[in-house]
Every structure is written in structure tokens, then in C-alpha cells.
Motif scaffolding. Structure first.
Motif, PDB file in Angstrom:
ATOM      1  N   LEU A  29      12.571  40.371   7.574  1.00  0.00           N
ATOM      2  CA  LEU A  29      12.760  38.943   7.057  1.00  0.00           C
ATOM      3  C   LEU A  29      13.232  38.883   5.509  1.00  0.00           C
ATOM      4  N   LEU A  30      12.800  40.022   4.647  1.00  0.00           N
ATOM      5  CA  LEU A  30      13.332  39.939   3.314  1.00  0.00           C
ATOM      6  C   LEU A  30      14.980  40.121   3.423  1.00  0.00           C
ATOM      7  N   PHE A  32      16.907  39.204   5.841  1.00  0.00           N
ATOM      8  CA  PHE A  32      17.574  37.999   6.265  1.00  0.00           C
ATOM      9  C   PHE A  32      17.646  37.053   4.953  1.00  0.00           C
ATOM     10  N   TRP A  33      16.786  36.887   4.425  1.00  0.00           N
ATOM     11  CA  TRP A  33      16.562  35.981   3.281  1.00  0.00           C
ATOM     12  C   TRP A  33      17.602  36.273   2.258  1.00  0.00           C
ATOM     13  N   SER A  34      17.798  37.677   1.800  1.00  0.00           N
ATOM     14  CA  SER A  34      18.761  38.063   0.917  1.00  0.00           C
ATOM     15  C   SER A  34      20.026  37.775   1.402  1.00  0.00           C
ATOM     16  N   TYR A  36      21.023  35.409   3.390  1.00  0.00           N
ATOM     17  CA  TYR A  36      21.104  33.880   3.258  1.00  0.00           C
ATOM     18  C   TYR A  36      21.494  33.524   1.644  1.00  0.00           C
ATOM     19  N   ARG A  37      20.690  34.176   1.011  1.00  0.00           N
ATOM     20  CA  ARG A  37      21.029  33.741  -0.457  1.00  0.00           C
ATOM     21  C   ARG A  37      22.413  34.180  -0.973  1.00  0.00           C
ATOM     22  N   TRP A  40      24.811  31.717   0.407  1.00  0.00           N
ATOM     23  CA  TRP A  40      24.715  30.353  -0.380  1.00  0.00           C
ATOM     24  C   TRP A  40      25.172  30.574  -1.645  1.00  0.00           C
ATOM     25  N   TRP A  62      21.224  39.981  -5.063  1.00  0.00           N
ATOM     26  CA  TRP A  62      20.714  39.701  -3.757  1.00  0.00           C
ATOM     27  C   TRP A  62      21.324  40.843  -2.624  1.00  0.00           C
ATOM     28  N   ALA A  66      19.338  43.156  -0.174  1.00  0.00           N
ATOM     29  CA  ALA A  66      19.372  42.701   1.168  1.00  0.00           C
ATOM     30  C   ALA A  66      19.704  44.297   1.858  1.00  0.00           C
TER      31      ALA A  66
END
Length: 94
Positions: A29-30, A32-34, A36-37, A40, A62, A66
Motif C-alpha cells: 500500500l505504501l 502504491f501511495w508513493s 501516486y505521489r 501527481w 517518493w 516507492a
């Protein structure tokens, strides 16, 4: 193919199978969040040319997070998948 040094792999093999699943999912999950960051920040950098210089550090930061989280998630989830039935928690009935 081995992605980790032997010393780190031995440390991962010491972790309980269920805890390995929890750590693997959390790292995934971390990761995937990274990602995304990073996406973005790249979007902002390309959309608004004047802030590209200020976004270089977060993009690199990030991206490294990731990559590290992805490697950790792969290692722990592989350990979980290779675990046998003898690795599960047994209740001691004394």
C-alpha cells in the motif's frame, strides 16, 4: 532471482508468517501511495512549468520510497507465499 542480500533474507525468514503477510500488504500500500505521489508531482511539474524546480526533490524522494517499499512488499509476500503449514501458529494445549 534473488533481489535481496542473504543477510536481509535471513532476517525476513525469521518473521512469523502472518506478520509477514501484514508487513507485505502494508508495504504494498505504501508503494502504491508513493507511485501516486510521483505521478501527481510529475503532472504538476509538466502542467505548471514554473514549479518544476521545486518538485524535483519530492519526485526523487517518493520514487526512492516507492522502490524500497515495493522491494520489501515483494520480499515479505514471497516469504508468506512460500510458508508451509508447519509455519502457522500452533496452540499449546497443556
Amino acid at each position: 532471482m534473488k533481489i535481496l542480500p542473504a543477510g536481509i533474507e535471513q532476517q525476513i525468514n525469521r518473521v512469523d508468517r502472518q506478520r509477514s503477510l501484514l508487513i507485505g500488504i502494508s508495504c504494498g500500500l505504501l508503494a502504491f501511495w508513493s507511485v501516486y505521489r510521483v505521478i501527481w508531482a510529475l503532472y504538476l511539474a509538466f502542467t505548471y512549468d514554473f514549479i518544476f524546480g521545486s518538485l524535483v526533490f519530492p519526485i526523487v524522494l517518493w520514487g526512492v520510497i516507492a522502490a524500497a517499499a515495493g522491494i520489501a512488499a515483494t520480499a515479505f509476500l514471497t516469504h508468506y507465499a512460500k510458508g508451509s503449514a508447519s509455519d502457522t501458529d500452533h496452540v499449546d494445549h497443556r
